[in-house]
Write a protein that holds these residues in place. Structure first.
Motif, mmCIF file in Angstrom:
data_model
loop_
_atom_site.group_PDB
_atom_site.id
_atom_site.type_symbol
_atom_site.label_atom_id
_atom_site.label_comp_id
_atom_site.label_asym_id
_atom_site.label_seq_id
_atom_site.Cartn_x
_atom_site.Cartn_y
_atom_site.Cartn_z
ATOM 1 N N MET A 82 0.813 -1.217 0.000
ATOM 2 C CA MET A 82 0.000 0.000 0.000
ATOM 3 C C MET A 82 0.851 1.274 0.000
ATOM 4 S SD MET A 82 -3.025 -1.108 -0.223
ATOM 5 C CE MET A 82 -3.924 0.395 0.047
ATOM 6 N N LEU A 83 2.144 1.171 -0.212
ATOM 7 C CA LEU A 83 3.024 2.324 -0.086
ATOM 8 C C LEU A 83 2.671 3.434 -1.076
ATOM 9 C CD1 LEU A 83 5.425 3.273 1.592
ATOM 10 C CD2 LEU A 83 6.913 2.407 -0.209
ATOM 11 N N GLY A 84 2.364 3.083 -2.301
ATOM 12 C CA GLY A 84 1.996 4.090 -3.297
ATOM 13 C C GLY A 84 0.750 4.870 -2.895
ATOM 14 N N ALA A 85 -0.257 4.161 -2.405
ATOM 15 C CA ALA A 85 -1.491 4.825 -1.974
ATOM 16 C C ALA A 85 -1.238 5.710 -0.746
ATOM 17 C CB ALA A 85 -2.570 3.785 -1.660
ATOM 18 N N GLN A 86 -0.386 5.228 0.172
ATOM 19 C CA GLN A 86 -0.054 6.038 1.351
ATOM 20 C C GLN A 86 0.684 7.306 0.932
ATOM 21 O OE1 GLN A 86 2.158 3.148 3.580
ATOM 22 N NE2 GLN A 86 0.354 2.411 4.670
ATOM 23 N N ARG A 87 1.593 7.190 -0.025
ATOM 24 C CA ARG A 87 2.336 8.355 -0.504
ATOM 25 C C ARG A 87 1.385 9.367 -1.145
ATOM 26 N NH1 ARG A 87 4.659 10.171 -5.393
ATOM 27 N NH2 ARG A 87 6.521 11.424 -5.057
ATOM 28 N N ASP A 88 0.493 8.874 -2.010
ATOM 29 C CA ASP A 88 -0.458 9.766 -2.671
ATOM 30 C C ASP A 88 -1.353 10.477 -1.652
ATOM 31 O OD1 ASP A 88 0.639 8.966 -5.066
ATOM 32 O OD2 ASP A 88 -1.009 7.603 -5.578
ATOM 33 N N ALA A 89 -1.807 9.733 -0.628
ATOM 34 C CA ALA A 89 -2.658 10.326 0.402
ATOM 35 C C ALA A 89 -1.893 11.400 1.184
ATOM 36 C CB ALA A 89 -3.177 9.244 1.354
ATOM 37 N N PHE A 90 -0.635 11.122 1.505
ATOM 38 C CA PHE A 90 0.175 12.103 2.229
ATOM 39 C C PHE A 90 0.395 13.351 1.390
ATOM 40 C CE2 PHE A 90 4.298 14.014 3.125
ATOM 41 C CZ PHE A 90 4.149 14.331 4.468
ATOM 42 N N LEU A 91 0.774 13.178 0.134
ATOM 43 C CA LEU A 91 1.072 14.317 -0.727
ATOM 44 C C LEU A 91 -0.156 15.157 -1.051
ATOM 45 C CD1 LEU A 91 3.721 12.768 -3.145
ATOM 46 C CD2 LEU A 91 4.098 14.333 -1.207
ATOM 47 N N SER A 92 -1.337 14.554 -0.985
ATOM 48 C CA SER A 92 -2.552 15.319 -1.284
ATOM 49 C C SER A 92 -3.194 15.911 -0.026
ATOM 50 C CB SER A 92 -3.565 14.437 -2.019
ATOM 51 O OG SER A 92 -4.017 13.392 -1.179
ATOM 52 N N PHE A 124 14.901 12.663 16.078
ATOM 53 C CA PHE A 124 15.037 11.376 15.411
ATOM 54 C C PHE A 124 13.650 10.892 14.990
ATOM 55 C CE2 PHE A 124 16.116 6.903 14.943
ATOM 56 C CZ PHE A 124 17.352 7.005 14.326
ATOM 57 N N VAL A 125 13.515 10.471 13.754
ATOM 58 C CA VAL A 125 12.224 10.058 13.196
ATOM 59 C C VAL A 125 12.105 8.541 13.275
ATOM 60 C CG1 VAL A 125 10.795 10.046 11.110
ATOM 61 C CG2 VAL A 125 12.192 12.046 11.653
ATOM 62 N N ARG A 126 11.008 8.077 13.839
ATOM 63 C CA ARG A 126 10.775 6.627 13.929
ATOM 64 C C ARG A 126 10.670 6.025 12.530
ATOM 65 N NH1 ARG A 126 7.390 4.873 18.784
ATOM 66 N NH2 ARG A 126 6.618 3.436 17.226
ATOM 67 N N GLN A 127 11.080 4.794 12.409
ATOM 68 C CA GLN A 127 11.103 4.104 11.121
ATOM 69 C C GLN A 127 9.758 4.182 10.400
ATOM 70 O OE1 GLN A 127 13.667 2.628 9.439
ATOM 71 N NE2 GLN A 127 12.244 2.327 7.769
ATOM 72 N N GLU A 128 8.670 3.982 11.129
ATOM 73 C CA GLU A 128 7.353 3.974 10.483
ATOM 74 C C GLU A 128 6.924 5.356 9.995
ATOM 75 O OE1 GLU A 128 6.680 3.628 14.996
ATOM 76 O OE2 GLU A 128 7.981 2.718 13.514
ATOM 77 N N ASN A 129 7.618 6.411 10.401
ATOM 78 C CA ASN A 129 7.310 7.761 9.928
ATOM 79 C C ASN A 129 8.341 8.304 8.938
ATOM 80 O OD1 ASN A 129 6.450 8.001 13.235
ATOM 81 N ND2 ASN A 129 4.901 8.308 11.678
ATOM 82 N N TYR A 130 9.378 7.526 8.667
ATOM 83 C CA TYR A 130 10.459 8.032 7.829
ATOM 84 C C TYR A 130 10.025 8.219 6.381
ATOM 85 C CZ TYR A 130 15.244 9.059 6.534
ATOM 86 O OH TYR A 130 16.362 9.686 6.087
ATOM 87 N N ASP A 131 9.121 7.386 5.874
ATOM 88 C CA ASP A 131 8.651 7.550 4.498
ATOM 89 C C ASP A 131 8.039 8.936 4.301
ATOM 90 O OD1 ASP A 131 9.456 5.095 3.472
ATOM 91 O OD2 ASP A 131 7.595 4.105 4.038
ATOM 92 N N GLU A 132 7.288 9.428 5.289
ATOM 93 C CA GLU A 132 6.694 10.767 5.163
ATOM 94 C C GLU A 132 7.774 11.827 5.009
ATOM 95 O OE1 GLU A 132 4.209 11.363 8.576
ATOM 96 O OE2 GLU A 132 2.587 10.155 7.744
ATOM 97 N N LEU A 133 8.849 11.695 5.765
ATOM 98 C CA LEU A 133 9.957 12.648 5.654
ATOM 99 C C LEU A 133 10.552 12.597 4.246
ATOM 100 C CD1 LEU A 133 11.977 14.675 6.793
ATOM 101 C CD2 LEU A 133 13.257 12.737 7.727
ATOM 102 N N LEU A 134 10.741 11.416 3.716
ATOM 103 C CA LEU A 134 11.281 11.278 2.359
ATOM 104 C C LEU A 134 10.325 11.846 1.314
ATOM 105 C CD1 LEU A 134 12.855 7.709 2.561
ATOM 106 C CD2 LEU A 134 14.012 9.923 2.753
ATOM 107 N N TRP A 135 9.041 11.636 1.487
ATOM 108 C CA TRP A 135 8.073 12.171 0.536
ATOM 109 C C TRP A 135 8.047 13.694 0.576
ATOM 110 C CZ3 TRP A 135 3.974 8.402 2.810
ATOM 111 C CH2 TRP A 135 4.212 7.107 2.345
ATOM 112 N N ALA A 136 8.255 14.266 1.764
ATOM 113 C CA ALA A 136 8.198 15.721 1.922
ATOM 114 C C ALA A 136 9.453 16.370 1.346
ATOM 115 C CB ALA A 136 8.040 16.093 3.388
#
Length: 150
Positions: A39-49, A138-150
């Motif tokens: 579900m990573l693609g959908a999570q990324r799209d939801a975060f970016l929107s 320090f960003v927890r592993q489960e939140n690191y994708d959001e940092l990368l997307w931002a």
């Protein structure tokens, strides 16, 4: 370009009856691909929107995105190449916002800026030339994708 040419090639052992195979991960056709959460693609799209989700991230980091800056997440240990990288960003034509979690890389970077060790806490912002370095928690592993997307 050579990866797809060598992916899955056999490598026989010179003395034993063993054969190893090269495996090269990648996005290109002819490579071994990459694993990711379904579900990573959908999570990324939801975060970016979602402005709310992005605002929440910036609030947790204790900073805001700098307009027109290239945002970089620097997660590293102490590295002898770091001063040259920071100098390149400082002297480059593009403004760079470097987000570094507190720890060894933040301490090394702060020393490069000439800042005292006590200024390596989250919320610290140091600027030279086109480089702005911001120390984040320090960003927890489960939140690191959001940092990368931002």
């Amino acid at each position: 370009a050579w990866v797809s040419e060598h992916h899955a090639l056999s490598s026989p052992h010179p003395k034993l009856p063993l054969v190893k195979y090269f495996f090269f991960p990648g996005f290109a056709h002819g490579t071994g691909g990459l694993l990711r959460e379904s579900m990573l693609g959908a999570q990324r799209d939801a975060f970016l929107s979602s402005r709310a989700a992005q605002s929440t991230l910036w609030y947790r980091l204790g900073t805001q995105p700098l307009p027109d800056a290239l945002r970089v997440s620097l997660f590293a240990y102490t590295n002898p190449a770091l001063p040259a990288l920071l100098a390149q960003w400082r002297d480059g034509a593009t403004p760079v916002q470097c987000l570094v979690p507190q720890g060894p890389a933040a301490q090394q970077a702060a020393a490069w800026f000439g800042a005292p060790a006590e200024q390596v806490a989250p919320g610290t912002s140091l600027t030279q030339g086109n480089l702005t370095l911001q120390v984040i928690p320090f960003v927890r592993q489960e939140n690191y994708d959001e940092l990368l997307w931002a």
